[in-house]
Scaffold this motif. Structure first.
Motif, short mmCIF file in Angstrom:
data_model
loop_
_atom_site.label_atom_id
_atom_site.label_comp_id
_atom_site.label_asym_id
_atom_site.label_seq_id
_atom_site.Cartn_x
_atom_site.Cartn_y
_atom_site.Cartn_z
N ASP A 128 38.69 44.74 48.17
CA ASP A 128 38.61 43.84 48.90
C ASP A 128 37.85 42.66 48.93
O ASP A 128 37.05 42.87 47.91
N VAL A 129 37.96 41.59 49.12
CA VAL A 129 37.44 40.40 49.29
C VAL A 129 36.75 39.88 50.58
O VAL A 129 37.62 40.04 51.53
N VAL A 130 35.83 39.13 50.55
CA VAL A 130 35.29 38.38 51.67
C VAL A 130 35.40 37.09 51.15
O VAL A 130 35.15 36.62 50.44
N SER A 131 35.94 36.00 52.51
CA SER A 131 36.18 34.95 52.00
C SER A 131 35.20 33.92 52.98
O SER A 131 35.46 33.86 54.32
N ILE A 132 34.58 32.87 52.51
CA ILE A 132 33.72 32.27 53.55
C ILE A 132 33.98 30.68 52.78
O ILE A 132 33.83 30.48 51.65
#
Lengths: 295, 352
Positions: A128-132
């Motif tokens: 998974d990735v987190v995007s900000i």
């Protein structure tokens, strides 16, 4: 924005991990004057513990983290009580040789148990990735940064807001005076060493799910932690965090912008930086005297 | 006008003549007890040992015996040169293997890029070692204690990284291959020569003004500075000498092995071995490093055939045990015993 800000973000994430590892080294060095050359191997022991927990017991590294930290404290405490205490107030060569020996044993044992194949602790969120703000971080790396920040804040609180923490600082500042006011120095050493190892076990746990690790990584981690401690000034937590960010940033910048060879230059860059800083500012980036343990 | 000093003879005191005899008897007996303290005897023993080593290959040693001997000589050279910086000045160099690698790569690069014959490259290795020591030593020797040690470890790892990364120039992990020279007798004499020169150099150094200045730096650097010793110069000299000898040995070893790559020229085991041998023999003593190297290599060859991870565990444990039980090494502990025995004997003489 674009690529540069992504690289900077990656550098900060890496810097967070380095700060955690370097703080462990800095605490032990600041209090005991012992530079632990087995430091990187301790990071790896933490990483392999988390890998084992995940692989054989199916426990998520973040859940295993407190247990691993407790084990780290116990391991450090025992190591200090049995071996390290014997070299504390002796010439520095003795503690270097001793911890070098401990590191060699740890590396050999890890090689025997886990072979030299790189491992990664695979979890449910590994991919998974987190995007900000349009930038992305793989979820395990986000947890690495978050975990490092939380643990560092707790460490700061422990060192500054509790009786034990103040004894540790007292021992770092003036051993004779600390003895006079009734502090058991040997006990303080064991506790400080235990905390230091707990911090690096935590660092290893967090690192293990973010990237591959193998037994030969130990000395590299020790070197980077040492470079950061020197850059930041021994025993200065803000300095250590700042220096960790600088080293993390330099590493990701080199890897992204120096074609083909950049990824292999981490140690060389850190070392050159250390030499330059030592020439310009012998007390580290943040300057000041090298006396306190935690602040 | 004084009438000279009157001879005061208290009734209880022994006659002066007897006292003089007693005084002179004590040192003679102490000397007899430790005959090795006699410099002529030591020189004689050394010459006899050297002569024996010089003729040994004539009696048809096989190649593995020759290799074993030349390995011992090589390590005597390495440990004794390491001892100059780490033992004499007290600046413990934890990355001394960097010079070994620099020596090997100097030879390798000159041979591959300039197509020089190997023996022409030999003088360049110590020169490059010297220059590197000068450039790195000038800033780093200002660091006290562990800072210097670990900064040198950093230099070691950084150079290994550079040798790996600049593939086009150094051959990277593919390494460099020399034309193989399988003449064990040649390397026997080469390494014997190096070992003898380094050990005799150490003996000379220990007695010289420069050597005393190095010990002064180790014992009390600020005090030495105050007494007018140029401590920077002394430290740099020790470091450059140690570095150039190690680089020379590195280049010779590279040629003997006929193949180099970053992993073998800059190997961690070299650092462990150096530290272990010298600590075992006695850090800062003249003969300790040679003794430690000999004992260590012979023990390793006869008792253990270890490699890889067992090797690491074994050496790590050995290092820990040596540090905790023999902190002064064999030579240091023996010297303590001799001093203790002398003091006891002197004490007995006194009380009799």
């Amino acid at each position: 924005m674009g690529q540069l800000s992504q690289v900077v973000l990656d550098g900060i994430v890496l810097g967070g991990f380095y700060a955690l590892v370097a703080q462990g080294l800095s605490l032990v060095f600041g209090v005991m004057g012992v530079l632990n050359l087995a430091h990187g191997e301790c990071v790896l022991i933490g990483a392999y513990l988390a890998w084992t927990a995940q692989h054989y017991l199916g426990v998520d590294p973040l859940i295993a983290l407190p247990v691993i930290m407790a084990l780290g404290f116990g391991f450090g405490w025992v190591l200090c009580r049995t071996l390290v205490i014997r070299v504390v107030e002796r010439p520095p060569l003795m503690s270097l040789l001793l911890t070098f020996g401990i590191g060699a044993v740890a590396q050999g044992v890890l090689l025997k148990l886990f072979s030299s194949t790189p491992r990664v602790t695979t979890t449910g969120y590994s991919a998974d990735v987190v995007s900000i703000f349009g930038l992305t971080i793989p979820t395990p790396r986000a947890f690495m940064l978050l975990g490092a920040v939380v643990i560092l804040v707790l460490t700061w609180a422990l060192l500054n807001r509790t009786r034990v923490g103040r004894s540790i600082q007292a021992a770092a500042q003036n051993k004779a005076a600390a003895r006079v006011v009734g502090i058991d120095i040997a006990a303080v050493y064991a506790i400080a060493f235990g905390i230091g190892i707990a911090l690096v076990f935590a660092g290893g746990t967090l690192l293990g799910s973010a990237q591959g690790f193998y037994p030969f990584l130990g000395p590299l981690l020790t070197m980077k932690a040492f470079a950061i401690v020197v850059l930041g000034g021994v025993g200065r937590m803000t300095g250590t965090v700042l220096a960790a960010m600088v080293v993390g940033l330099i590493e990701t910048l080199l890897a992204s912008y120096v074609p083909s060879v950049g990824t292999g230059l981490g140690i060389a860059a850190a070392f050159i930086l250390v030499v330059v800083v030592l020439v310009v500012r012998p007390n580290g980036i943040s300057g000041g005297k090298q006396v306190t343990a935690g602040v | 006008m004084s009438s000279g000093t009157p001879t005061v003879s208290t009734p209880g005191a022994p006659p002066p003549q007897k006292a003089a005899q007693r005084l002179s008897a004590a040192p003679v007996r102490a000397l007899a007890a430790s005959r090795l303290a006699d410099p002529r005897l030591r020189a004689g023993l050394f010459a006899a040992g050297l002569a024996a080593l010089l003729v040994t290959p004539l009696f048809g040693l096989n190649n593995s015996a020759l290799l074993l001997f030349s390995t011992v000589f090589m390590w005597i050279g390495l440990t004794s040169s390491w001892n100059i910086i780490s033992g004499f000045t007290g600046y413990v160099d934890f990355g001394h293997g960097v010079f070994f690698g620099i020596g090997g790569y100097t030879a390798g690069l000159l041979v591959t890029h300039l197509e020089m014959p190997f023996w022409y490259t030999v003088p360049f290795a110590p020169v490059f070692g010297f220059v590197f020591a000068l450039v790195v030593g000038y800033p780093l020797l200002r660091l006290r204690g562990v800072y210097f040690s670990i900064a040198m470890l950093g230099a070691f790892m950084a150079m290994r990284e550079l040798a790996l990364v600049f593939r086009d120039f150094t051959g990277g992990s593919g390494g460099i291959i020399f034309e193989a020279v399988i003449d064990r007798t040649l390397f026997y004499y080469v390494f014997l020569g190096v070992a003898v020169i380094v050990v005799l150099g150490t003996v000379w150094l220990r007695r010289s003004q420069l050597g005393s200045s190095m010990l002064a730096v180790r014992e009390n650097e600020i005090g030495a500075e105050a007494r007018g010793i140029n401590t920077t110069m002394v430290k740099l000299t020790a470091f450059c000498v140690a570095g150039s000898i190690t680089a020379l040995i590195g280049s010779l070893w590279a040629y003997q092995t006929a193949f180099i790559d970053p992993a073998i020229m800059f190997r961690d085991v070299l650092l462990i071995n150096l530290a272990l041998m010298v600590t075992l023999g006695g850090l800062g003593t003249v003969w300790g490093p040679a003794l430690g190297a000999t004992v260590f290599i012979l023990l390793r060859e006869t008792l253990w055939e270890t490699e890889g991870e067992d090797f690491l565990v074994f050496f790590g444990v050995a290092l820990i045990v040596v540090v905790l039980t023999l902190p002064k090494g064999i030579a240091g502990s023996l010297a303590d015993r001799v001093h203790l025995a002398r003091a006891r004997r002197a004490g007995k003489e006194e009380s009799r």
